[in-house]
Structures are given as C-alpha cells and as structure tokens.
Design an enzyme around this catalytic site. Structure first.
Site, PDB file in Angstrom:
ATOM      1  N   CYS A 246       5.063 -12.068  -1.755  1.00 51.48           N
ATOM      2  CA  CYS A 246       4.725 -11.131  -2.374  1.00 51.48           C
ATOM      3  C   CYS A 246       3.841 -10.858  -3.298  1.00 51.48           C
ATOM      4  CB  CYS A 246       5.943 -10.082  -2.485  1.00 51.48           C
ATOM      5  SG  CYS A 246       4.686  -8.454  -3.309  1.00 51.48           S
TER       6      CYS A 246
ATOM      7  N   TYR B   7      -3.906  -4.961   4.694  1.00 49.21           N
ATOM      8  CA  TYR B   7      -2.758  -3.842   5.124  1.00 49.21           C
ATOM      9  C   TYR B   7      -3.613  -2.598   6.003  1.00 49.21           C
ATOM     10  CZ  TYR B   7       0.530  -6.882   2.428  1.00 49.21           C
ATOM     11  OH  TYR B   7       1.023  -7.687   1.610  1.00 49.21           O
TER      12      TYR B   7
END
Length: 361
Positions: free
Chosen positions: A68, A199
């Site tokens: 992450c 994203y």
C-alpha cells in the site's frame, strides 16, 4: 463519526461520480498524537469528534502493508526517524478481500502482537459498526487491540513533531519549520494530481473520465520532471516529507500504474530526472529497504479484479536498474542536513522479502 458509503471496501476506498470519475473517500479517523499528554493517560477529547492520544513507548503498533502506498509513507517515516524500538510494526499480506486486510504472512495467520487474524477486528473493537473501509496504515493500541487512527496524511507529521523525544540520534528533520508551508502545498498538489491521479486513471468508469485523468496526471509528472532536473529534492536541499509522499507512487509506477492503471505515456525509467531521483531515494536507507516490488504487484493485479479479472501477476518489469548510479549529487544538496545521518540496518524481523520482485538476482 460521519458515515460514507463504501463499508465493503478494504483497500482504496472507491466511489464513482455520475460522469465516471473515480472519487476517493478521504474521511478517516481523525485522532492525533500529543506530546503534551502524560504517558499512561487516557486519550483526551479534542472537541471535533476526535481524540488526542499520549505519546508513549510500547503502547502502539503501526499496521501497514508493503503493497500500500499510503502505508508505505508511514513505514518510511518511522524508519528514518528511528521509531522502531517504540512503535512496533505489523504487516498485512499483499492481498485482501472486501472484508479486510489479513495477517496471512504471519504464523497461523494471526498478528503476533495483537493476536487477530484481520485488521477489521481492531476497527470493530473500537467501533462495532464501523461504516467505512478497513484501511492501512492504521495505528492500534496494543493492550486494547483498538484502532487509534488511520489518518494517513497526519501520521508522518505526528511522527516528526510529536514523537521527538523518541527519535534516534541523528534523525533528520523531515518537516523543517521554514519549509512546512511549501511541503504542505506541494504535498496537497501531489496527492490530488499524482498520488491519487494514478487511481483516477485506473478506476475511471468512462473513456472521457480516463482521458481527462490521464492528461492531468501527465501534466503533473511533466512539471515534476522539469523541477527535478534543477533540484535534487522536491523542497530545500535535503529529503523532506514531500519526498516521502512522492516516492511510493514513483516506485510503483513502472511495475503497476504504467500498465495496470493505463498511465502508459512513459515509464519512469524513460524520464531521466524522475528516474534519477527515484534511484537516489531507492538507494537511501529507509526507502528501497522498505519496498517489496513483488508484494506491490500481487496486491494490484490480484485484488483489483474489476481491472484485471484473470488475477495474473506479470513477471516484469526488470527493476534492477534502481541500483544503478544516479549522479544526483551533481545537483548539490545531500540526503540529510549536517548532523543528521541515515538510519542503521533494518530492524530484525522487518527485512523486505522481495525488494526487486521476481526478477531479483
């Protein structure tokens, strides 16, 4: 605590606007740390539906995941400042389902300190009806096994400003007062245009929203390429939190964002200044030695089944070039200011398993 509408998402909280644009849920547990509270005291209400927690060695566990990027910045900061002896580190595996990140890298699939199999347990211990995504990074109180905060933008700042008494000898100042306004301004811009920009490309729901996100991202990367052609680091003459914020996105770009998220105008390895800057940071203790390329690829390619339905993880790219000479010292500056030093060896048990991925030699 306010409620949003993505309680079933354990990773990057996702919503979509009517035009197909990816919208990140940025509502987190807003609790902070305060060095003004005595060790051993209870958290104090701050008056905005949040609490301040005392700074105390051995009380908290940072839960992250090598995969992450948002957790990665907190792991880097913890290491640079030398907080390993006072804030323990738990690592979830690279994949998760819609319920939660899992401790499937640990024996019996249970975190060895918290004795829980899933991060959601720590959230539910504090909020039985927690309505949002179960995200990393999360700081958990070890004794109660209750989540304290998952507010990734403030954790590195608190590590720098509130945990000073526990910094190692020679710890750098990653958030110098004279540069804070610049770091904050640039950090906010990078979050919107780069960290989250990839994203917006990857999770775009329409062609138009994708192309808009793509051009925004590359406008920002072009600016950074130009800026880093004249400056060794983003702000000032040394590594700051601004560099900690950008690195996790850059190191994931070629293995993941370039193809998986369709950000494919150029690889970072094809951009001389960004590539040199990335190599410079990778080779600085605290950055490359906290990076696991294989777990990064496993996470994105296996978890994002809406983007990659087969779950096949690519073998490449070959990331060995990260160890090549960067020559960034020619721009002046140094990783750390006078009197500050690089962190020592990685703490036992925290070594990265697959730093360069499956092509490591």
């Amino acid at each position: 605590m306010s409620v949003s509408h993505n309680a079933d998402w354990a990773g990057d909280a996702k919503n979509a606007s009517p035009d197909g644009e990816y919208v990140r849920d940025t509502t987190y547990i807003a609790d902070r740390f305060s060095s003004q509270l005595p060790a051993g005291s209870a958290p104090q209400a701050r008056g905005d539906d949040a609490f301040d927690w005392p700074v105390e060695a051995g009380r908290y566990r940072l839960i992250g995941a090598r995969a992450c990027p948002w957790a990665h910045r907190t792991i880097i900061t913890r290491r640079l400042l030398g907080l390993e002896p006072v804030i323990s580190l738990g690592l979830a595996g690279p994949t998760h389902d819609k319920r939660s990140w899992r401790f499937d890298l640990d024996p019996q699939g249970v975190d060895p300190v918290l004795q829980i199999p899933r991060l959601q347990d720590a959230y539910f211990n504090r909020y039985p009806d927690y309505p949002r995504g179960i995200t990393v990074p999360a700081i958990v109180a070890e004794s109660s096994k209750k989540v304290v905060t998952n507010n990734f933008p403030t954790i590195p700042i608190d590590f720098q400003l509130e945990w000073t008494q526990f910094h190692r000898a020679g710890a750098p100042d990653l958030y110098p007062e004279a540069l804070r306004e610049q770091i904050d301004e640039l950090g906010d811009w990078m979050f919107t245009e780069v960290n989250n920009g990839v994203y917006r490309c990857g999770f775009a729901g329409t062609q138009d929203s994708y192309e808009s996100a793509y051009h925004r991202l590359w406008t920002a990367l072009d600016w950074l390429e130009d800026h880093l052609g004249r400056h060794r680091y983003l702000v000032g003459e040394h590594i700051t939190l601004a560099d900690v914020y950008l690195y996790p996105t850059l190191v994931r770009f070629d293995p993941v964002y370039y193809g998986h998220f369709k950000c494919s105008r150029h690889k970072i390895a094809e951009l001389p200044h960004l590539w040199g800057y990335l190599r410079d940071l990778w080779q600085t203790p605290g950055f490359g030695d906290t990076t696991d390329i294989l777990e990064i690829k496993q996470h994105y390619y296996e978890v994002h089944t809406d983007v990659n339905p087969t779950g096949v993880v690519p073998v490449g790219p070959d990331m060995r070039g990260l160890n090549s000479a960067h020559h960034r010292e020619e721009l002046g500056g140094s990783p750390f200011a006078e009197g500050a030093t690089a962190p020592g060896p990685v703490a036992a048990g925290e070594e990265v398993r697959n730093p360069l991925g499956s092509l490591e030699v």
